[in-house]
Design a protein around this motif. Structure first.
Motif, PDB file in Angstrom:
ATOM      1  N   SER A  19      51.979  46.108  49.749  1.00  0.00           N
ATOM      2  CA  SER A  19      50.712  46.424  50.377  1.00  0.00           C
ATOM      3  C   SER A  19      49.606  45.591  49.737  1.00  0.00           C
ATOM      4  CB  SER A  19      50.388  47.920  50.230  1.00  0.00           C
ATOM      5  OG  SER A  19      51.359  48.694  50.881  1.00  0.00           O
ATOM      6  N   PRO A  30      46.334  45.100  47.914  1.00  0.00           N
ATOM      7  CA  PRO A  30      45.528  45.994  47.048  1.00  0.00           C
ATOM      8  C   PRO A  30      44.178  46.351  47.648  1.00  0.00           C
ATOM      9  CG  PRO A  30      46.540  44.248  45.754  1.00  0.00           C
ATOM     10  CD  PRO A  30      46.789  43.916  47.193  1.00  0.00           C
ATOM     11  N   VAL A  50      44.821  49.214  50.014  1.00  0.00           N
ATOM     12  CA  VAL A  50      45.158  50.438  49.278  1.00  0.00           C
ATOM     13  C   VAL A  50      43.916  51.044  48.655  1.00  0.00           C
ATOM     14  CG1 VAL A  50      46.467  51.337  47.323  1.00  0.00           C
ATOM     15  CG2 VAL A  50      47.520  49.678  48.841  1.00  0.00           C
ATOM     16  N   ASN A  51      43.068  50.217  48.060  1.00  0.00           N
ATOM     17  CA  ASN A  51      41.841  50.741  47.452  1.00  0.00           C
ATOM     18  C   ASN A  51      40.907  51.331  48.504  1.00  0.00           C
ATOM     19  OD1 ASN A  51      42.649  50.024  44.868  1.00  0.00           O
ATOM     20  ND2 ASN A  51      41.738  47.994  44.999  1.00  0.00           N
ATOM     21  N   LEU A  62      42.332  54.723  49.475  1.00  0.00           N
ATOM     22  CA  LEU A  62      42.103  55.732  48.441  1.00  0.00           C
ATOM     23  C   LEU A  62      40.653  56.216  48.449  1.00  0.00           C
ATOM     24  CD1 LEU A  62      44.147  54.189  45.483  1.00  0.00           C
ATOM     25  CD2 LEU A  62      44.676  56.281  46.716  1.00  0.00           C
ATOM     26  N   PRO A  72      51.455  52.124  41.761  1.00  0.00           N
ATOM     27  CA  PRO A  72      51.022  50.733  41.974  1.00  0.00           C
ATOM     28  C   PRO A  72      51.910  49.720  41.282  1.00  0.00           C
ATOM     29  CG  PRO A  72      49.159  52.146  41.428  1.00  0.00           C
ATOM     30  CD  PRO A  72      50.390  52.958  41.188  1.00  0.00           C
ATOM     31  N   HIS A 128      54.392  47.485  43.166  1.00  0.00           N
ATOM     32  CA  HIS A 128      53.945  46.337  43.943  1.00  0.00           C
ATOM     33  C   HIS A 128      53.922  45.060  43.110  1.00  0.00           C
ATOM     34  CE1 HIS A 128      52.635  48.745  47.446  1.00  0.00           C
ATOM     35  NE2 HIS A 128      52.441  49.675  46.528  1.00  0.00           N
ATOM     36  N   SER A 171      43.791  47.314  39.649  1.00  0.00           N
ATOM     37  CA  SER A 171      42.738  47.898  40.491  1.00  0.00           C
ATOM     38  C   SER A 171      43.243  49.104  41.252  1.00  0.00           C
ATOM     39  CB  SER A 171      42.214  46.836  41.466  1.00  0.00           C
ATOM     40  OG  SER A 171      43.215  46.470  42.396  1.00  0.00           O
ATOM     41  N   MET A 172      44.482  49.048  41.786  1.00  0.00           N
ATOM     42  CA  MET A 172      45.032  50.204  42.495  1.00  0.00           C
ATOM     43  C   MET A 172      45.242  51.378  41.544  1.00  0.00           C
ATOM     44  SD  MET A 172      47.749  48.553  45.215  1.00  0.00           S
ATOM     45  CE  MET A 172      48.654  47.578  44.023  1.00  0.00           C
ATOM     46  N   GLU A 173      45.711  51.103  40.326  1.00  0.00           N
ATOM     47  CA  GLU A 173      45.925  52.170  39.355  1.00  0.00           C
ATOM     48  C   GLU A 173      44.601  52.818  38.973  1.00  0.00           C
ATOM     49  OE1 GLU A 173      45.617  53.774  35.470  1.00  0.00           O
ATOM     50  OE2 GLU A 173      45.167  51.679  35.782  1.00  0.00           O
ATOM     51  N   THR A 221      41.821  52.921  40.753  1.00  0.00           N
ATOM     52  CA  THR A 221      41.257  53.655  41.883  1.00  0.00           C
ATOM     53  C   THR A 221      41.961  54.993  42.071  1.00  0.00           C
ATOM     54  OG1 THR A 221      40.792  51.520  42.938  1.00  0.00           O
ATOM     55  CG2 THR A 221      40.643  53.482  44.310  1.00  0.00           C
ATOM     56  N   ALA A 222      43.293  54.993  41.989  1.00  0.00           N
ATOM     57  CA  ALA A 222      44.036  56.257  42.119  1.00  0.00           C
ATOM     58  C   ALA A 222      43.668  57.223  40.995  1.00  0.00           C
ATOM     59  CB  ALA A 222      45.544  55.975  42.108  1.00  0.00           C
TER      60      ALA A 222
END
Length: 751
Positions: free
Chosen positions: A212, A214, A217-218, A221, A247, A250, A265-267, A269-270
């Motif tokens: 996906s 990022p 995904v962000n 979220l 994340p 990925h 960044s995904m980690e 944000t989650a």
């Protein structure tokens, strides 16, 4: 006629002046927007369309512009937005701004349609815009997809139930299904809920994809955080989807700096989403899982991504705790070195091999004289306090002794067989003296028997077979096993969420492959249905009343029935699974019976269970249903394999209660729309409800008018005739002239 570049520049300058005017005073927004709509339409140049779409997105997102005025202005803008969106050439900036504008317009138009159901054209415009955006979502470039995610979030917000702050003033409440009346002329509550559920699943699908973006995904979220905060009905579903998202998965090799930054960044944000949820609601039921997931995200990031950014690891320490070169500098105590005595010459016993002390008293002490419990009491504390370095030295010393003994044994020469043969001189024994040979053979065999242990003479030991169980004992053992399995169902966990691309296998799935609650339920249902298939004799309906001895399959069915009724709302899946297995087994048995009948020309009766148990389940939970259980009941009716006339009669019985008439009619409406094989049965039952219960006629009449319009007219005519006859029959007979009565008395009786 095409406009020149200078004219376009002048127009944009004038439009910018108008924008500055509304930014200074929001009261000019309606006037300016209505004035620029003809200029920025679908036939304008792309520069003007870019400016116009950006201005519309800015207008309906402005907090200074009142919501009531936005709602009035939104109706005028819909046609222009739809025309720009349907243009064949897709300018990225225009599509971005149009998607943002549609995200702001949807809740405004939704509230307008709730208050003005006669405005069907506006709803057609916003529906066309919505369908176009959702249809082209996957084909849009990434910046436009981010805006589409925001639009989908606003649609889900509007088409789910929100909180009611003040029931007396619905205009002050948030736009949601909570302010939608049940009998709306345009908006259908079940359809809107189903659409929002599917759209939410589409938003959450980004977490199940292998690779996906990022950015997407962000963006997802960030949008989901608002849904979790304002929509409790879908909050747990969203949180569970994020809990299953890692994340670090990925990160694909080679791990480039861009991939590393995207995963981080995904980690983050989650983690921020969960932290904000727990900060707003510290007592959230999933707070513990969210905290564990935050820690798991940190560990997975360190393990998968941050390996290249770590410093080199610590050097390996020596086995004895400290290196000899460091002892002098560290002023550490040197561990004592044990003295290993040499082994004696000759054959070595196990006691000599493991003896490391030179104390004769300890060496000659027999430990077998101590009781075992005393040895345990002494050995356990002693082993807990033993010095690790001394223990390692002792083990190494014994290992070296053992290797030395092995080398010595291998180096010793083995005696040759030829030398033994030379020394052996057998005595001559004549062939004609058999008696002496027999005596000698008997003596040798007796000596061998004396040397062999006593166990050699024992024969094979076989346990005696247990006595056979009676029918009552076997049935009691079976009931006990079933009770234990049902007791385990409360302690097992639910099945984990399915990964995208993996679905349930239905009747071909393996029952014992996951060892979760669904697996045990599947095993029980198949033991009750498939295991006794072909072994049961013909049954009558009266057999269930107790005239036939209960079998293990009947015990499981009865236990399943009670287990489901204990918590029907939470165990409706178990009931659906069980009834599907019963129906499937009945059809297989009927198929086998028909083939046997064709071969033997004899009629074979087949025991059927589906009709009996589905009616028992309905009789068990129907008295406890209310209007809040509409979704659960409709789901039950939609997923059972067959709807019969008896089931339709059970549904009809709900109309006896005036508070459950809508539940009855809505259930029939769903079956009529989405289960064509049962349509005629349900329509006949709905006619009976219409004729029998007066409270059902407004809602039941709408369904019948769609599917049987002529029959509705006939029913209404019959109802009118019946009412007329009833009124005529209730007219007082005293109004008729009767010679035997006084006219004044008759006149008074009429009044």
């Amino acid at each position: 006629m095409a406009q020149s570049g200078d004219q376009v520049v002048d127009q944009i300058a004038q439009l910018n002046a108008a924008r500055n005017l509304v930014l200074g005073d929001a009261a000019f927004y309606p006037q300016i927007v209505n004035g620029v709509l003809p200029i920025i339409g679908a036939h304008a140049r792309v520069e003007l369309r870019r400016w116009g779409s950006e201005f519309l997105a800015e207008t309906f997102a402005s907090p200074a512009f009142a919501t009531t005025q936005k709602e009035q202005l939104a109706i005028n803008v819909l046609q222009t937005v739809r025309n720009i969106l349907e243009l064949p050439e897709g300018d990225q900036l225009v599509l971005q701004n149009i998607a943002q504008t549609a995200a702001s317009l949807y809740p405004l138009v939704f509230r307008h349609i709730i208050n003005h159901p006669e405005d069907k054209q506006s709803w057609e415009h916003i529906e066309a815009i919505k369908q176009d955006i959702l249809r082209r979502w996957d084909s849009f470039p990434c910046p436009v997809k981010v805006c589409c995610i925001k639009f989908a979030q606003r649609v889900v917000l509007a088409q789910t139930h929100g909180p009611i702050a003040d029931p007396r003033r619905p205009d002050k409440n948030e736009t949601s299904l909570a302010i939608l009346p049940r009998n709306h002329a345009i908006l259908s509550l079940p359809n809107l809920e189903a659409e929002s559920s599917g759209l939410l699943d589409r938003i959450l699908s980004v977490f199940h994809e292998d690779a996906s973006d990022p950015i997407l995904v962000n963006a997802t979220l960030n949008c989901l955080a608002t849904l979790v905060r304002t929509r409790q009905s879908v909050g747990n579903k969203i949180i569970n989807a994020i809990l299953n998202f890692f994340p670090a998965r990925h990160a694909r090799s080679p791990v480039t700096p861009a991939v590393r930054i995207g995963v981080k960044s995904m980690e983050r944000t989650a983690r921020a989403v969960f932290i904000n949820i727990m900060k707003r609601n510290p007592s959230h039921p999933l707070a513990g899982k969210m905290q564990q997931h935050i820690e798991r995200l940190m560990q997975s990031r360190i393990g998968h991504v941050d390996d290249t950014s770590r410093k080199r690891g610590l050097p390996t320490e020596p086995t004895d705790g400290l290196d000899a070169a460091k002892r002098a500098r560290l002023d550490a105590e040197t561990p004592p070195i044990i003295k290993v005595p040499p082994l004696p010459s000759g054959r070595i016993s196990f006691a000599q091999l493991f003896t490391l002390t030179e104390d004769s008293g300890l060496s000659s002490f027999d430990v077998k004289q101590l009781p075992p419990d005393l040895v345990v009491k002494i050995a356990v504390p002693l082993l807990a306090r033993v010095d690790q370095s001394l223990l390692s030295q002792a083990v190494d010393a014994i290992r070296m002794r053992y290797e030395t003994v092995q080398k010595q044994q291998m180096a010793q020469p083995q005696p040759a067989a030829e030398e033994e043969d030379d020394d052996y001189e057998p005595e001559y024994q004549p062939m004609d003296v058999p008696g002496s040979a027999a005596n000698e053979a008997g003596a040798v065999s007796a000596a061998l028997q004396e040397e062999q242990p006593d166990l050699v003479s024992l024969g094979p030991f076989v346990l005696p077979r247990p006595p056979p169980l009676s029918e009552e004992q076997a049935a009691e053992a079976g009931r006990g096993a079933v009770a234990r399995v049902f007791g385990m169902l409360g302690s097992t966990t639910l099945a984990p969420n399915l990964v995208k691309g993996q679905g349930q296998l239905g009747f071909s799935r393996l029952a014992g492959s996951t060892f979760d609650r669904d697996a045990w339920v599947t095993l029980l249902t198949r033991l009750a249905t498939r295991a006794p298939a072909g072994l049961e004799g013909p049954k009558l309906e009266a057999d269930y009343a107790g005239r036939r001895k209960p079998t293990i399959s009947d015990t499981i069915r009865e236990s399943l029935y009670r287990y489901i009724l204990e918590d029907f709302r939470g165990r409706v899946n178990v009931g659906i699974m069980w009834l599907n297995e019963e129906w499937y087994n009945d059809r297989l048995q009927m198929k086998v019976a028909s083939s046997n009948r064709a071969e033997d020309d004899e009629e074979v009766s087949v025991p059927l269970h589906y009709d009996h148990w589905v009616l028992r389940l309905l009789d068990g939970f129907l008295p406890y249903l209310d209007s809040r259980d509409t979704k659960i009941f409709i789901r039950f009716l939609s997923e059972i394999p067959e709807v019969t006339i008896s089931i339709a009669k059970r549904i009809t019985s709900l109309a006896k209660d005036p508070e459950r008439v809508n539940l009855c009619v809505q259930s029939f409406m769903y079956l009529v729309m989405f289960r064509p094989p049962a349509r005629e049965i349900c329509l006949n039952a709905l006619e009976e409800v219409y004729l029998t219960y007066e409270e059902s006629r407004p809602s039941a009449g709408k369904v019948l008018s769609r599917w049987r319009p002529q029959r509705v007219e006939q029913l209404q005519a019959e109802q009118t005739t019946l009412v007329t006859r009833t009124v005529d029959s209730q007219t007082p007979s005293s109004t008729v002239t009767n010679g035997s009565r006084d006219p004044r008395t008759a006149h008074a009786a009429a009044y």
